[in-house]
Design a protein around this motif. Structure first.
Motif, PDB file in Angstrom:
ATOM      1  N   PHE A   1      26.555  19.654  53.052  1.00 60.47           N
ATOM      2  CA  PHE A   1      27.708  17.935  52.801  1.00 60.47           C
ATOM      3  C   PHE A   1      28.872  18.235  53.736  1.00 60.47           C
ATOM      4  CE2 PHE A   1      31.156  16.788  49.658  1.00 60.47           C
ATOM      5  CZ  PHE A   1      30.211  15.386  49.392  1.00 60.47           C
TER       6      PHE A   1
ATOM      7  N   SER B   1      31.693  16.819  56.899  1.00 63.57           N
ATOM      8  CA  SER B   1      32.751  16.087  55.859  1.00 63.57           C
ATOM      9  C   SER B   1      33.873  16.993  56.744  1.00 63.57           C
ATOM     10  CB  SER B   1      32.177  15.908  53.743  1.00 63.57           C
ATOM     11  OG  SER B   1      31.237  15.176  53.807  1.00 63.57           O
TER      12      SER B   1
ATOM     13  N   TRP C   1      37.976  11.033  55.156  1.00 70.97           N
ATOM     14  CA  TRP C   1      37.156   9.785  55.593  1.00 70.97           C
ATOM     15  C   TRP C   1      35.923   9.981  55.678  1.00 70.97           C
ATOM     16  CZ3 TRP C   1      41.754  11.412  58.316  1.00 70.97           C
ATOM     17  CH2 TRP C   1      42.361  10.762  57.236  1.00 70.97           C
ATOM     18  N   HIS C   2      35.104  11.299  56.257  1.00 71.68           N
ATOM     19  CA  HIS C   2      33.723  11.655  57.023  1.00 71.68           C
ATOM     20  C   HIS C   2      32.730  12.980  54.741  1.00 71.68           C
ATOM     21  CE1 HIS C   2      34.977  11.904  60.873  1.00 71.68           C
ATOM     22  NE2 HIS C   2      33.714  12.114  61.453  1.00 71.68           N
ATOM     23  N   ALA C   3      33.473  13.032  53.915  1.00 72.67           N
ATOM     24  CA  ALA C   3      33.559  13.234  52.513  1.00 72.67           C
ATOM     25  C   ALA C   3      33.292  11.725  52.366  1.00 72.67           C
ATOM     26  CB  ALA C   3      34.893  13.634  52.166  1.00 72.67           C
TER      27      ALA C   3
ATOM     28  N   SER D   1      30.085  10.453  52.921  1.00 74.18           N
ATOM     29  CA  SER D   1      28.795  11.560  52.846  1.00 74.18           C
ATOM     30  C   SER D   1      27.762  11.427  51.589  1.00 74.18           C
ATOM     31  CB  SER D   1      29.129  13.123  52.992  1.00 74.18           C
ATOM     32  OG  SER D   1      29.397  13.563  54.172  1.00 74.18           O
ATOM     33  N   CYS D   2      29.621  11.269  50.344  1.00 71.76           N
ATOM     34  CA  CYS D   2      29.044  10.363  49.160  1.00 71.76           C
ATOM     35  C   CYS D   2      28.555   8.964  49.320  1.00 71.76           C
ATOM     36  CB  CYS D   2      30.336  10.555  48.113  1.00 71.76           C
ATOM     37  SG  CYS D   2      31.226  12.804  48.126  1.00 71.76           S
TER      38      CYS D   2
ATOM     39  N   SER E   1      38.825   6.723  52.305  1.00 76.28           N
ATOM     40  CA  SER E   1      38.800   8.153  51.853  1.00 76.28           C
ATOM     41  C   SER E   1      39.162   9.112  49.932  1.00 76.28           C
ATOM     42  CB  SER E   1      40.659   8.797  52.366  1.00 76.28           C
ATOM     43  OG  SER E   1      41.074   7.930  51.522  1.00 76.28           O
TER      44      SER E   1
ATOM     45  N   THR F   1      38.991  14.864  47.811  1.00 80.89           N
ATOM     46  CA  THR F   1      38.473  14.988  49.150  1.00 80.89           C
ATOM     47  C   THR F   1      38.966  15.947  50.841  1.00 80.89           C
ATOM     48  OG1 THR F   1      39.512  12.821  50.163  1.00 80.89           O
ATOM     49  CG2 THR F   1      37.085  12.930  48.635  1.00 80.89           C
TER      50      THR F   1
ATOM     51  N   HIS G   1      33.463  12.013  65.149  1.00 81.88           N
ATOM     52  CA  HIS G   1      33.841  13.982  65.260  1.00 81.88           C
ATOM     53  C   HIS G   1      33.395  14.671  65.998  1.00 81.88           C
ATOM     54  CE1 HIS G   1      31.470  17.341  62.530  1.00 81.88           C
ATOM     55  NE2 HIS G   1      32.873  17.680  63.024  1.00 81.88           N
TER      56      HIS G   1
ATOM     57  N   LEU H   1      36.141  20.410  48.369  1.00 81.06           N
ATOM     58  CA  LEU H   1      34.252  19.617  48.335  1.00 81.06           C
ATOM     59  C   LEU H   1      33.651  20.169  47.922  1.00 81.06           C
ATOM     60  CD1 LEU H   1      34.387  18.862  51.972  1.00 81.06           C
ATOM     61  CD2 LEU H   1      35.426  17.866  50.915  1.00 81.06           C
TER      62      LEU H   1
ATOM     63  N   HIS I   1      31.321  18.142  45.590  1.00 83.21           N
ATOM     64  CA  HIS I   1      29.415  17.792  45.746  1.00 83.21           C
ATOM     65  C   HIS I   1      29.303  18.549  44.352  1.00 83.21           C
ATOM     66  CE1 HIS I   1      26.115  20.203  46.462  1.00 83.21           C
ATOM     67  NE2 HIS I   1      25.816  19.390  47.502  1.00 83.21           N
TER      68      HIS I   1
END
Length: 435
Positions: free
Chosen positions: A18, A22, A26-28, A31-32, A65, A89, A148, A243, A247
């Motif tokens: 995870f 992330s 924004w990636h986190a 992922s969610c 985000s 995040t 990324h 994170l 998670h």
């Protein structure tokens, strides 16, 4: 230490996956979203009118985000109240400036701004990439795209000890303006420093360099997360703060099927810089969501206040584990141990939201989950950090507790925590949602 089960090992492995996916807030959130959609959650848009169904599972994103996910309980809201778990995040680090590239005597450097309170020395001599969101101009208008660049692209080389003889005694220090720019490459005749920077970013976004309008990019470590220790009982990665809590909260919500009460996970951006933004915990996001849920349930203003008074907020952030090399840094009777369970964090000056009543309630939740718990207070002569806990509790008027998993090297580019502690936190939050 208790035996590390296969389940705990699997959860820790999933945590590292995870985090690796992330590298930015924004990636986190992306992922969610992916995990929520796969579990059957429905996305809501703030601009739409909502039609919520009993037992429904939903989520809403603000600003790309911050994200709030919730499962509506099977019993009326006023009968049980609701349980809210909050985390953040974002992580401290280096953010690329809007016009970052410069040619310095033939070397292209990127100007960065310090975000939050990172341990700057830990970013030196590491293989750094770039991640975040870029705004691009397309034939159909302006779009936001995630990028990324996870191969070594940037570096902050140390000054040789021959030119910094006191580094081991005085410590490694960087001037934030002049000594933190990251090295990107050698300048090229006929190509500006800006062009050298834009080319790889644009390629990652799938557009031509001239289509890039602006960006929010973080310098991210390209080293993947790993297990370590003689029994592989620890994990190391960037952004464990926070994170790991995101998670754990999301894992607990996804594992909660058909709850009696309404269960909510709110993951906010900008905690590391004070939370005062539209997407931060100091903004209206969670209050707006709770009001819309209450209105859908037919609750008037007075019943909405009754609902909050009957509810419980768990602010999940990480906690400072006792470091055997620096015993003087800790309050003597509050030496939190890694792999010994969730930590209840207290501060008399309300840097944490915990009260004796809410601490006791979380202790009872841990007992119900069959996991140990610990208590932490900061040294009185050291400044104490804070969390989203007091902010959200004050805005909502809701009973709250601050908890977290113990960790080492908080705000380092490479942090460490315990495999068992993550497993314990998921179990504790799952018990809170099932109460």
């Amino acid at each position: 230490m208790r035996e590390i089960t296969a389940d705990a090992r699997e959860q820790a492995c999933d945590l590292l996956t995870f985090i690796d996916a992330s590298p930015s807030p924004w990636h986190a959130v992306a992922s969610c979203k992916q995990r929520l959609l796969a579990a059957g959650f429905q996305r809501l848009e703030e601009v739409d009118r909502w039609q919520l169904e009993p037992g429904g599972r939903y989520f809403v994103v603000r600003g790309g985000s911050s994200i709030v996910a919730f499962t509506l309980g099977e019993t009326p809201l006023l009968d049980t109240g609701l349980t809210l778990v909050g985390a953040h995040t974002d992580s401290p680090g280096l953010r690329v400036k809007p016009r970052p590239a410069e040619d310095s005597a033939g070397v292209v450097r990127l100007g960065v701004e310090v975000y939050g309170g990172p341990i700057l020395a830990t970013f030196s001599d590491r293989d750094l990439g770039l991640a975040g969101r870029v705004m691009v101009r397309t034939g159909s208008g302006i779009e936001s795209r995630l990028v990324h660049l996870d191969e070594p692209l940037l570096r902050l080389p140390n000054l040789a000890i021959h030119m910094n003889r006191e580094v081991n005694e005085a410590g490694l220090k960087f001037n934030k303006q002049t000594e933190l720019p990251l090295l990107l490459g050698i300048g090229e005749a006929g190509r500006s420093a800006d062009e050298r920077f834009r080319q790889p970013v644009a390629a990652a976004a799938g557009v031509a360099p001239e289509a890039l309008m602006t960006w929010e990019l973080v310098a991210c470590d390209t080293q993947k997360g790993a297990f370590w220790g003689v029994d592989r009982e620890f994990v190391a990665n960037g952004q464990l703060d926070n994170l790991a809590s995101c998670h754990a909260a999301l894992s607990a919500l996804l594992a909660t099927q058909r709850p009696t009460q309404t269960c909510i996970v709110a993951l906010f951006d900008h905690e590391e810089v004070g939370s005062e933004s539209a997407v931060g915990a100091g903004g209206s996001l969670v209050g707006d969501l709770l009001q819309r849920i209450a209105l859908q349930a037919g609750l008037d203003v007075e019943d909405q206040r009754r609902l909050l008074a009957r509810s419980f907020f768990i602010s999940a952030d990480m906690a400072h584990a006792w470091h055997p090399n620096f015993p003087a840094a800790y309050e003597p009777c509050h030496r939190v141990q890694v792999n010994a369970g969730p930590v209840i964090k207290s501060n008399a000056n309300q840097r944490y939201s915990t009260g004796a009543d809410t601490a006791a309630l979380f202790m009872a939740i841990c007992e119900q989950a069959g996991v140990p718990c610990q208590q932490y207070a900061h040294r009185t002569d050291l400044g104490c950090g804070s969390t989203i806990g007091p902010i959200v509790a004050a805005r909502l008027g809701i009973p709250a507790v601050d908890v977290g998993s113990p960790m080492w090297a908080m705000h380092s580019a490479r942090e460490s925590a315990g495999v068992l502690d993550h497993h314990y936190m998921i179990r504790a939050l799952s018990a809170a949602f099932s109460a």
